[in-house]
Design an enzyme around this catalytic site. Structure first.
Site, PDB file in Angstrom:
ATOM      1  CB  CYS A  11      -8.457   4.397   9.077  1.00  0.00           C
ATOM      2  SG  CYS A  11      -7.091   5.253   8.300  1.00  0.00           S
ATOM      3  CG  HIS A  57     -11.940   6.929   8.762  1.00  0.00           C
ATOM      4  ND1 HIS A  57     -11.020   7.630   9.511  1.00  0.00           N
ATOM      5  CD2 HIS A  57     -11.276   6.458   7.670  1.00  0.00           C
ATOM      6  CE1 HIS A  57      -9.849   7.574   8.895  1.00  0.00           C
ATOM      7  NE2 HIS A  57      -9.982   6.874   7.781  1.00  0.00           N
ATOM      8  CG  ASN A 108      -7.288   9.373   6.859  1.00  0.00           C
ATOM      9  OD1 ASN A 108      -7.367   9.190   8.077  1.00  0.00           O
ATOM     10  ND2 ASN A 108      -7.376   8.397   5.979  1.00  0.00           N
TER      11      ASN A 108
HETATM   12  C1  LIG Z   1      -6.618   8.700  -3.547  1.00  0.00           C
HETATM   13  C2  LIG Z   1      -7.865   9.177  -4.267  1.00  0.00           C
HETATM   14  C3  LIG Z   1      -8.264  10.541  -3.712  1.00  0.00           C
HETATM   15  C4  LIG Z   1      -7.579   9.324  -5.745  1.00  0.00           C
HETATM   16  O1  LIG Z   1      -8.740   9.759  -6.399  1.00  0.00           O
HETATM   17  P1  LIG Z   1      -9.241   9.016  -7.729  1.00  0.00           P
HETATM   18  O2  LIG Z   1     -10.417   9.741  -8.191  1.00  0.00           O
HETATM   19  O3  LIG Z   1      -9.390   7.560  -7.391  1.00  0.00           O
HETATM   20  O4  LIG Z   1      -8.037   9.277  -8.681  1.00  0.00           O
HETATM   21  P2  LIG Z   1      -7.104   8.238  -9.439  1.00  0.00           P
HETATM   22  O5  LIG Z   1      -6.202   7.564  -8.464  1.00  0.00           O
HETATM   23  O6  LIG Z   1      -7.980   7.387 -10.317  1.00  0.00           O
HETATM   24  O7  LIG Z   1      -6.262   9.246 -10.300  1.00  0.00           O
HETATM   25  C5  LIG Z   1      -6.846  10.052 -11.319  1.00  0.00           C
HETATM   26  C6  LIG Z   1      -5.752  10.882 -11.937  1.00  0.00           C
HETATM   27  O8  LIG Z   1      -5.347  11.912 -11.018  1.00  0.00           O
HETATM   28  C7  LIG Z   1      -3.940  11.873 -10.857  1.00  0.00           C
HETATM   29  N1  LIG Z   1      -3.596  12.281  -9.492  1.00  0.00           N
HETATM   30  C8  LIG Z   1      -3.428  11.496  -8.414  1.00  0.00           C
HETATM   31  N2  LIG Z   1      -3.135  12.275  -7.343  1.00  0.00           N
HETATM   32  C9  LIG Z   1      -3.130  13.544  -7.781  1.00  0.00           C
HETATM   33  C10 LIG Z   1      -2.891  14.768  -7.136  1.00  0.00           C
HETATM   34  N3  LIG Z   1      -2.602  14.867  -5.829  1.00  0.00           N
HETATM   35  N4  LIG Z   1      -2.990  15.896  -7.868  1.00  0.00           N
HETATM   36  C11 LIG Z   1      -3.276  15.849  -9.173  1.00  0.00           C
HETATM   37  N5  LIG Z   1      -3.515  14.704  -9.837  1.00  0.00           N
HETATM   38  C12 LIG Z   1      -3.436  13.562  -9.134  1.00  0.00           C
HETATM   39  C13 LIG Z   1      -3.571  10.417 -11.123  1.00  0.00           C
HETATM   40  O9  LIG Z   1      -2.201  10.323 -11.465  1.00  0.00           O
HETATM   41  C14 LIG Z   1      -4.486  10.089 -12.252  1.00  0.00           C
HETATM   42  O10 LIG Z   1      -3.941  10.604 -13.445  1.00  0.00           O
HETATM   43  P3  LIG Z   1      -4.070   9.780 -14.828  1.00  0.00           P
HETATM   44  O11 LIG Z   1      -5.546   9.684 -15.085  1.00  0.00           O
HETATM   45  O12 LIG Z   1      -3.346  10.666 -15.769  1.00  0.00           O
HETATM   46  O13 LIG Z   1      -3.423   8.478 -14.570  1.00  0.00           O
HETATM   47  C15 LIG Z   1      -9.038   8.184  -4.066  1.00  0.00           C
HETATM   48  O14 LIG Z   1      -8.772   7.003  -4.778  1.00  0.00           O
HETATM   49  C16 LIG Z   1      -9.282   7.837  -2.654  1.00  0.00           C
HETATM   50  O15 LIG Z   1      -9.672   8.658  -1.861  1.00  0.00           O
HETATM   51  N6  LIG Z   1      -9.122   6.546  -2.303  1.00  0.00           N
HETATM   52  C17 LIG Z   1      -9.353   6.103  -0.983  1.00  0.00           C
HETATM   53  C18 LIG Z   1      -8.228   6.553  -0.119  1.00  0.00           C
HETATM   54  C19 LIG Z   1      -8.511   6.365   1.323  1.00  0.00           C
HETATM   55  O16 LIG Z   1      -9.619   6.507   1.779  1.00  0.00           O
HETATM   56  N7  LIG Z   1      -7.451   6.054   2.086  1.00  0.00           N
HETATM   57  C20 LIG Z   1      -7.482   5.954   3.480  1.00  0.00           C
HETATM   58  C21 LIG Z   1      -8.104   4.696   3.908  1.00  0.00           C
HETATM   59  S1  LIG Z   1      -8.373   4.728   5.620  1.00  0.00           S
END
Ligand SMILES: CC(C)(COP(=O)(O)OP(=O)(O)OC[C@H]1O[C@@H](n2cnc3c(N)ncnc32)[C@H](O)[C@@H]1OP(=O)(O)O)[C@@H](O)C(=O)NCCC(=O)NCCS
Length: 327
Positions: free
Chosen positions: A114, A254, A284
């Site tokens: 990215c 980004h 993204n």
């Molecule tokens: C991916 C992301 C949005 C997840 O958000 P988060 O707040 O960290 O959420 P978590 O991964 O801790 O998950 C929280 C809960 O939501 C659930 N969950 C994950 N995706 C879900 C979705 N699409 N819909 C509903 N629930 C979801 C998980 O299973 C978890 O459930 P649990 O508590 O029962 O285990 C976040 O971590 C993120 O943006 N990370 C960076 C990603 C990024 O920038 N990537 C590109 C890099 S260039």
């Protein structure tokens, strides 16, 4: 020494719109969760057999050439940042050049996930600054839908397809890319990657069955890394160029997660109305997020505006650039 100024920008996203409502029908998710955790409402997806990232990159470059009334023969170099090349080889930059009629010049890909556009911009600007070239095109193009697992709710909600292209030309007025920082740390290699399909694990029935050809991501680790490093590097480039929050007309971050963007802006002391944000429309798009932001906000940009571009991605990679807008 001349500076490398961005003298034009064009963007392209495919027609098909994948909404949160459609994703609700594909995986166990909902609009409220996606919107509150990421800020994304919809993303564009490239449909059609035999269409890769080069298709979108070529559309962006064609639009750029037309807008600037520039002929393909005038281009000295084209660099394409992509993580989803059409092929392992030849590179996507070669294919884009062929599609738009740019011949007999250097063209190559940059792979920095990215952060790819920021890396490619930094590389391309060197050829202008040294006086070697007069017109360099930098493309960011990614068809993330080719490597996203649409049964994995933790990743499939995040990504979209798109491309953007900028022209770099010399400026004697002190406008353009005034500074940039690019960084990487392989400590991130297992947090965000595609496990198979490269030379370490070439495709086999087993790798396909294990779904190793899709994006693997440890979301929370990437999140923590992104907030810290994108903010740190943005603060560093501002400090070493003696810029306070008030001096910055636009932060161009980004687009990976609205919460990461807000945390970065807060750390830099930049008000939300000076932060480019279009993640709600595109998700993204990897190497395309920054040029698509510049393209969408182009009508609001003024000559002399101070822009801070900031990115992070798999690797890990990250970086920032200080750009004085040239038109
Ligand atoms: C991916 C992301 C949005 C997840 O958000 P988060 O707040 O960290 O959420 P978590 O991964 O801790 O998950 C929280 C809960 O939501 C659930 N969950 C994950 N995706 C879900 C979705 N699409 N819909 C509903 N629930 C979801 C998980 O299973 C978890 O459930 P649990 O508590 O029962 O285990 C976040 O971590 C993120 O943006 N990370 C960076 C990603 C990024 O920038 N990537 C590109 C890099 S260039």
């Amino acid at each position: 020494m001349s500076k490398a100024a961005i003298t034009g920008i064009h963007g392209y996203v495919p027609d098909y719109v994948l909404t949160n409502a459609e994703l609700e029908r594909m995986v166990d998710t909902n609009d409220e969760w996606i919107t509150s955790r990421t800020g994304i409402k919809e993303r564009h997806i490239l449909k059609g057999e035999g269409m890769g990232s080069s298709h979108m990159g070529a559309k962006a470059v064609e639009g750029l050439l037309k807008k600037l009334n520039t002929k393909p023969e005038e281009i000295d170099l084209l660099i394409c940042a992509t993580t989803t090349p059409d092929y392992v080889f030849p590179c996507t930059a070669n294919l884009i050049c062929d599609m738009v009629g740019i011949r007999n010049v250097g063209s190559f890909d940059v792979q920095a996930a990215c952060s790819g556009f920021l890396y490619a911009l930094t590389i391309g600007s060197q050829f202008i600054e040294t006086g070697k070239y007069k017109k360099v095109i930098i493309v960011g193009a990614d068809k993330m839908s080719a490597i996203v697992d649409y049964t994995d709710r933790t990743t499939c909600i995040l990504f979209g397809d798109g491309a953007g292209a900028v022209m770099l030309e010399p400026s004697e007025e002190g406008l353009g890319i005034l500074d940039s920082i690019i960084r990487s740390d392989g400590v991130g290699q297992n947090h965000l990657f595609q496990k198979a399909g490269g030379s370490r694990y070439p495709p086999t029935h087993e790798t396909v069955e294990k779904r190793w050809h899709y994006v693997y991501q440890d979301g929370p680790s990437v999140f923590k890394f992104a907030v810290k490093n994108m903010a740190d590097v943005s603060a560093e480039i501002m400090e070493r160029n003696h810029l306070a929050g008030n001096d910055v007309a636009w932060l161009v971050p980004h687009q990976a997660n609205k919460r990461i963007i807000e945390a970065t802006a807060h750390r830099m002391g930049i008000e939300s109305d000076k932060v480019m944000m279009n993640i709600q429309k595109y998700g993204n798009t990897t190497a395309a997020t920054i040029p698509l932001c510049l393209y969408d906000y182009e009508p609001q940009l003024k000559k002399g505006d101070n822009l801070i571009l900031a990115a992070f991605g798999g690797g890990f990679t990250w970086g920032a650039a200080y750009v004085k807008w040239a038109y």
